[in-house]
Design a protein around this motif. Structure first.
Motif, short mmCIF file in Angstrom:
data_model
loop_
_atom_site.label_atom_id
_atom_site.label_comp_id
_atom_site.label_asym_id
_atom_site.label_seq_id
_atom_site.Cartn_x
_atom_site.Cartn_y
_atom_site.Cartn_z
N ARG A 18 0.84 -1.20 0.00
CA ARG A 18 0.00 0.00 0.00
C ARG A 18 0.87 1.25 0.00
N LYS A 19 1.95 1.22 0.79
CA LYS A 19 2.85 2.38 0.83
C LYS A 19 3.55 2.57 -0.50
N GLN A 20 3.95 1.47 -1.13
CA GLN A 20 4.58 1.57 -2.46
C GLN A 20 3.63 2.19 -3.46
N ALA A 21 2.37 1.76 -3.43
CA ALA A 21 1.36 2.32 -4.34
C ALA A 21 1.16 3.81 -4.08
N ALA A 22 1.15 4.19 -2.81
CA ALA A 22 1.00 5.62 -2.46
C ALA A 22 2.20 6.43 -2.94
N ILE A 23 3.41 5.86 -2.83
CA ILE A 23 4.62 6.56 -3.29
C ILE A 23 4.55 6.75 -4.80
N GLU A 24 4.15 5.73 -5.53
CA GLU A 24 4.04 5.83 -6.99
C GLU A 24 2.98 6.87 -7.38
N LYS A 25 1.87 6.90 -6.66
CA LYS A 25 0.83 7.89 -6.92
C LYS A 25 1.37 9.31 -6.67
N ASN A 26 2.11 9.48 -5.57
CA ASN A 26 2.70 10.78 -5.28
C ASN A 26 3.68 11.21 -6.36
N LYS A 27 4.46 10.26 -6.88
CA LYS A 27 5.41 10.59 -7.95
C LYS A 27 4.69 11.08 -9.20
N LYS A 28 3.55 10.46 -9.52
CA LYS A 28 2.78 10.89 -10.69
C LYS A 28 2.20 12.29 -10.46
N ILE A 29 1.67 12.51 -9.26
CA ILE A 29 1.10 13.83 -8.93
C ILE A 29 2.18 14.90 -9.00
N THR A 30 3.36 14.63 -8.43
CA THR A 30 4.43 15.63 -8.47
C THR A 30 4.91 15.86 -9.90
N GLY A 31 4.97 14.81 -10.70
CA GLY A 31 5.38 14.97 -12.10
C GLY A 31 4.43 15.86 -12.88
N ILE A 32 3.15 15.62 -12.71
CA ILE A 32 2.15 16.43 -13.41
C ILE A 32 2.19 17.87 -12.90
N PHE A 33 2.31 18.04 -11.60
CA PHE A 33 2.35 19.38 -11.01
C PHE A 33 3.57 20.16 -11.50
N LEU A 34 4.75 19.51 -11.54
CA LEU A 34 5.95 20.19 -12.03
C LEU A 34 5.85 20.50 -13.52
N ALA A 35 5.25 19.61 -14.32
CA ALA A 35 5.08 19.88 -15.74
C ALA A 35 4.14 21.07 -15.95
N LEU A 36 3.05 21.13 -15.18
CA LEU A 36 2.15 22.28 -15.28
C LEU A 36 2.86 23.56 -14.85
N GLY A 37 3.72 23.47 -13.84
CA GLY A 37 4.50 24.64 -13.42
C GLY A 37 5.44 25.10 -14.52
N ASP A 38 6.04 24.14 -15.23
CA ASP A 38 6.91 24.51 -16.35
C ASP A 38 6.13 25.18 -17.47
N MET A 39 4.92 24.66 -17.75
CA MET A 39 4.08 25.29 -18.77
C MET A 39 3.76 26.73 -18.40
N LEU A 40 3.41 26.94 -17.14
CA LEU A 40 3.13 28.29 -16.66
C LEU A 40 4.36 29.19 -16.79
N SER A 41 5.54 28.64 -16.50
CA SER A 41 6.78 29.41 -16.61
C SER A 41 7.06 29.80 -18.05
N TRP A 42 6.89 28.86 -18.97
CA TRP A 42 7.11 29.17 -20.39
C TRP A 42 6.15 30.28 -20.85
N LEU A 43 4.89 30.17 -20.46
CA LEU A 43 3.91 31.18 -20.86
C LEU A 43 4.25 32.54 -20.25
N SER A 44 4.65 32.57 -18.99
CA SER A 44 5.00 33.85 -18.36
C SER A 44 6.23 34.47 -19.01
N CYS A 45 7.16 33.63 -19.48
CA CYS A 45 8.34 34.17 -20.17
C CYS A 45 7.97 34.79 -21.51
N PHE A 46 7.00 34.19 -22.20
CA PHE A 46 6.54 34.79 -23.47
C PHE A 46 5.86 36.12 -23.21
N ILE A 47 5.04 36.18 -22.18
CA ILE A 47 4.37 37.44 -21.81
C ILE A 47 5.42 38.48 -21.43
#
Length: 193
Positions: A18-47
């Motif tokens: 169960r803990k392994q599954a939770a760790i894998e889920k957290n890794k996916k959430i952090t990956g998506i969150f960081l990718a969205l943050g990068d998208m926001l950064s790219w857009l703010s740099c264009f602005i």
């Protein structure tokens, strides 16, 4: 060999899985969150690039709406293509799933942004599209600074919410275990607890 594996699985508690599954889920959430943050950064740099263009041409009577329809929209589309390429490359290089040392990751960010910025300029010149060199230079140059800083901010947010750190076990003893423990505690981007 397979029997030994089955015996080991019987001995391991269900809580471990169960803990392994939770760790894998957290890794996916952090990956998506960081990718969205990068998208926001790219857009703010264009602005930011557009703001630099407006400030540098304030005395030249630049018609912003006409510039946007003639040049800006095409430049944004090409910029989005290259920023999406960068995010795919970051994902492929493990920026969103692995915990790398800060300077290693920053070096890869600088390398990828510089390469894509030069390719962006080359594509625009080769296709003879009209584009603003000011927006191009300001957006890609600011990305060299904004992207690593935004990653620090987003990782702090993830750490604050409890998604960033991964439970870690050190197997060993003596000086080697102490040096590994010290290295893990000193490198905050690895996020091991």
């Amino acid at each position: 060999m397979e029997n030994a594996y089955r015996e080991l699985n019987k001995k391991l508690p269900a809580e471990f899985f169960r803990k392994q599954a939770a760790i894998e889920k957290n890794k996916k959430i952090t990956g998506i969150f960081l990718a969205l943050g990068d998208m926001l950064s790219w857009l703010s740099c264009f602005i930011f690039g557009i703001i630099v263009l407006l400030l540098s041409n304030s005395g030249l009577n630049l018609n912003v709406i006409e510039w946007w329809y003639n040049i800006g929209l095409n430049q944004l589309l090409i910029y989005c293509l290259f920023s999406a390429t960068a995010i795919i490359l970051f994902w492929k290089n493990g920026h969103y799933s692995e915990r790398s040392p800060f300077w290693t990751e920053t070096g890869e960010i600088v390398r990828i942004i510089t390469t894509l910025g030069l390719l962006n300029g080359s594509v625009v010149v080769a296709t003879s599209l009209s584009f603003s060199r000011t927006v191009w230079l300001a957006s890609f140059t600011s990305c060299l600074v904004v992207l690593p800083l935004s990653r620090i901010i987003f990782r702090k947010l993830l750490d604050h919410t409890g998604f960033w750190k991964i439970p870690t076990i050190i197997i060993g003893h003596g000086e080697a275990a102490i040096s590994i423990f010290t290295a893990i505690n000193n490198e905050k981007t690895w996020a091991m607890k």
